[in-house]
Design a protein around this motif. Structure first.
Motif, PDB file in Angstrom:
ATOM      1  N   THR A 179      31.157  18.335 -43.731  1.00  0.00           N
ATOM      2  CA  THR A 179      31.208  17.518 -42.709  1.00  0.00           C
ATOM      3  C   THR A 179      29.702  16.704 -42.612  1.00  0.00           C
ATOM      4  N   ILE A 180      28.768  17.571 -43.216  1.00  0.00           N
ATOM      5  CA  ILE A 180      27.300  17.181 -43.000  1.00  0.00           C
ATOM      6  C   ILE A 180      26.611  16.606 -44.256  1.00  0.00           C
ATOM      7  N   SER A 181      26.785  17.331 -45.259  1.00  0.00           N
ATOM      8  CA  SER A 181      26.086  16.933 -46.438  1.00  0.00           C
ATOM      9  C   SER A 181      27.593  16.601 -47.361  1.00  0.00           C
ATOM     10  N   SER A 182      27.119  16.253 -48.556  1.00  0.00           N
ATOM     11  CA  SER A 182      28.317  16.006 -49.571  1.00  0.00           C
ATOM     12  C   SER A 182      29.031  17.288 -49.787  1.00  0.00           C
ATOM     13  N   CYS A 183      30.160  17.265 -50.086  1.00  0.00           N
ATOM     14  CA  CYS A 183      31.132  18.502 -50.131  1.00  0.00           C
ATOM     15  C   CYS A 183      31.243  18.377 -51.961  1.00  0.00           C
ATOM     16  N   TYR A 184      31.898  19.660 -52.256  1.00  0.00           N
ATOM     17  CA  TYR A 184      32.499  19.649 -53.730  1.00  0.00           C
ATOM     18  C   TYR A 184      32.878  18.664 -54.235  1.00  0.00           C
ATOM     19  N   GLU A 185      34.019  18.183 -53.414  1.00  0.00           N
ATOM     20  CA  GLU A 185      34.854  17.214 -54.116  1.00  0.00           C
ATOM     21  C   GLU A 185      34.067  15.675 -53.999  1.00  0.00           C
ATOM     22  N   ARG A 211      26.933  11.935 -49.854  1.00  0.00           N
ATOM     23  CA  ARG A 211      28.379  11.891 -49.466  1.00  0.00           C
ATOM     24  C   ARG A 211      29.093  10.643 -50.032  1.00  0.00           C
ATOM     25  N   ARG A 212      30.365  10.799 -50.570  1.00  0.00           N
ATOM     26  CA  ARG A 212      31.127   9.851 -50.912  1.00  0.00           C
ATOM     27  C   ARG A 212      32.119   9.345 -49.953  1.00  0.00           C
ATOM     28  N   PRO A 213      31.898   8.056 -49.296  1.00  0.00           N
ATOM     29  CA  PRO A 213      32.808   7.671 -48.364  1.00  0.00           C
ATOM     30  C   PRO A 213      34.227   7.703 -48.506  1.00  0.00           C
ATOM     31  N   GLU A 214      34.844   7.701 -49.589  1.00  0.00           N
ATOM     32  CA  GLU A 214      36.257   7.746 -49.932  1.00  0.00           C
ATOM     33  C   GLU A 214      36.331   9.058 -50.506  1.00  0.00           C
ATOM     34  N   CYS A 215      35.747  10.177 -50.274  1.00  0.00           N
ATOM     35  CA  CYS A 215      36.163  11.589 -50.551  1.00  0.00           C
ATOM     36  C   CYS A 215      37.426  12.015 -49.735  1.00  0.00           C
ATOM     37  N   VAL A 249      38.471  14.712 -49.025  1.00  0.00           N
ATOM     38  CA  VAL A 249      38.216  16.101 -48.196  1.00  0.00           C
ATOM     39  C   VAL A 249      37.343  15.533 -47.030  1.00  0.00           C
ATOM     40  N   CYS A 250      36.095  15.178 -47.137  1.00  0.00           N
ATOM     41  CA  CYS A 250      35.218  15.063 -46.092  1.00  0.00           C
ATOM     42  C   CYS A 250      35.124  13.404 -45.653  1.00  0.00           C
ATOM     43  N   GLY A 251      35.524  12.578 -46.452  1.00  0.00           N
ATOM     44  CA  GLY A 251      35.578  11.105 -46.099  1.00  0.00           C
ATOM     45  C   GLY A 251      36.471  10.699 -45.049  1.00  0.00           C
ATOM     46  N   GLY A 252      37.458  11.557 -44.657  1.00  0.00           N
ATOM     47  CA  GLY A 252      38.538  11.139 -43.642  1.00  0.00           C
ATOM     48  C   GLY A 252      39.284  10.076 -43.848  1.00  0.00           C
TER      49      GLY A 252
END
Length: 438
Positions: free
Chosen positions: A199-205, A340-344, A346-349
């Motif tokens: 939730t802070i840095s870019s994730c694997y997804e 981070r990818r805004p539309e991720c 997993v973590c983009g929400g």
């Protein structure tokens, strides 16, 4: 110190002499006893930091293969004393050329258990707790007990699962719920190490579109005119297995399943006078295995353990957040911050928006989802947001009941703004897609 020989036939110093050696951690203590030019503000140093490293830090290593063996060794020799390792595989004779914690007598045994026993014999004071099984068998509460998770996996789906699990575990009201994930991976002479702060840095997804899609062979070639041993293996797994076993799922981790594929592929190859089908190649093709190289494993494992040491002690800034290594022609390493990818999903929400035409059929939407590089899915099943099936690839009953929807126009099934729930064998989470008509 006089050397002794352990149960694996490896020379080592006696535990008493090793523990009595006051200089055991001398080189590491030099880093922990004083501040450096880039030391984190939270760094305390001295006895308190050493106690965190050697008594309090609890580390989980996922995978005890070529990369995992190196990671376990490095962690124990760095001073981590509470190490846990999980792996579902057993030792095969082909592992011995690079997974150096194992011996020929260990073939058939659990990788996690054998690796743990070896490290504890070799490094007095280190406690390594093994778990033989799948990471998916453990609930989020299991992963909450660890301070750092290090993944040394050869499976994309397993990486996606642990990444999604750690992201979903984060509770804003509980800082301890954030568990750093250090991910290492190798492909031949290439490798990567990264630090993921859920939730802070870019994730694997966020970086899934950087992966090269698995090699796919045309169905017409493998069915009618095979020319390579890989064609025969694909024929056995893609066409012959479903024909013979109907609804039984192929388990690429089951030696009996691989053996059956090998026998079928060998017969097919003999029919077309093709040489080169082996058991190892059969396993490599169906699991998309790329040959591992010991030197690459050592470099990436060292990077992963270096990051774990920095996170546990705050003695230096951690990697922000991606390191890639290439050793094909020379030694080349490069670090960068993967955003981070805004539309991720997993973590983009946020849900993915599908801008579709009113002339699209449901089949075209399914093909569009399967073709997206940033999703890496192959057999998506779709349902309405309320749970009613829209199109299911399996089980056979639902597939047959929803198959007719594929040829229908999307406006007959969905209105603008409707959300579709997507599941796939390769997705470790449920994906929501919002329909927008262009």
């Amino acid at each position: 110190m006089s050397p002794t020989v352990n149960a694996n036939g490896v020379g080592r110093s006696s535990p008493k002499a090793y523990l009595a050696d006051e200089g055991r951690w001398e080189s590491i203590d030099r880093v922990l006893d004083r501040r450096g030019p880039w030391t984190d503000e939270q760094f305390v140093g001295g006895r308190e930091t050493k106690d965190v490293l050697r008594s309090k830090a609890k580390i989980l290593v996922i995978g005890a293969g070529g990369l995992g063996c190196e990671i376990l060794q490095n962690l124990a020799l760095t001073g981590f004393s509470d190490i846990h390792v999980i792996d579902m595989d057993t030792i095969d004779i082909s592992n011995l050329n690079r997974q150096f914690l194992f011996r020929e007598a260990d073939v058939g045994k659990s990788k996690a258990v054998t690796a743990a026993e070896f490290v504890m014999k070799r490094v007095p004071g280190a406690k390594v707790t093994p778990y033989h099984g799948k990471i998916q068998d453990h609930p989020p509460s299991f992963y909450l007990q660890f301070d750092i998770v290090i993944a040394g996996l050869d499976s994309i789906s397993a990486r996606r699962w642990i990444n999604a699990t750690l992201v979903q575990m984060v509770d804003e009201e509980n800082p301890d719920s954030l568990k750093p994930l250090i991910d290492g991976g190798t492909e031949g002479f290439k490798g990567q190490a990264r630090v993921i702060l859920p939730t802070i840095s870019s994730c694997y997804e966020c970086s899934i579109d950087m992966l090269t899609p698995p090699t796919a062979f045309p169905i017409c070639t493998i069915a009618n005119t095979p020319r390579l041993p890989e064609h025969c293996i694909e024929w056995a797994s893609v066409l012959e297995w479903p024909k013979v076993f109907k609804d039984k799922k192929l388990d690429t981790d089951d030696p009996d399943h691989i053996e059956w594929l090998y026998q079928q592929a060998s017969a097919r190859a003999a029919e077309f006078k093709i040489e080169g089908v082996t058991w190892a190649l059969t396993q490599g093709v169906v699991k998309n295995i790329i040959p591992a190289i010991a030197s690459t494993n050592a470099i990436i494992a060292a990077s992963c353990c270096n990051e774990a040491f920095k996170l546990a002690t705050t003695s230096a800034p951690s990697l922000n957040n991606y390191m890639m290594y290439v050793g094909n022609d020379s030694v080349y390493a490069y670090t960068f911050e993967h955003e981070r990818r805004p539309e991720c999903p997993v973590c983009g929400g946020e849900s993915i928006i599908a801008e579709v035409g009113k002339d699209w059929t449901l089949e075209k939407l399914v093909d569009w989802l399967a073709a997206r590089q940033d999703l890496q899915i192959s057999r998506p099943s779709l349902a309405y947001s309320g749970g009613k099936p829209l199109y299911y690839q399996a089980p056979p009953q639902l597939h047959a009941a929803t198959l007719k929807n594929l040829e229908k126009a999307l406006p007959d099934l969905l209105i603008d703004g409707d959300e579709v729930v997507v599941t796939d064998p390769g997705l470790p989470f449920t994906l929501t897609v919002e329909i927008k008509y262009a």
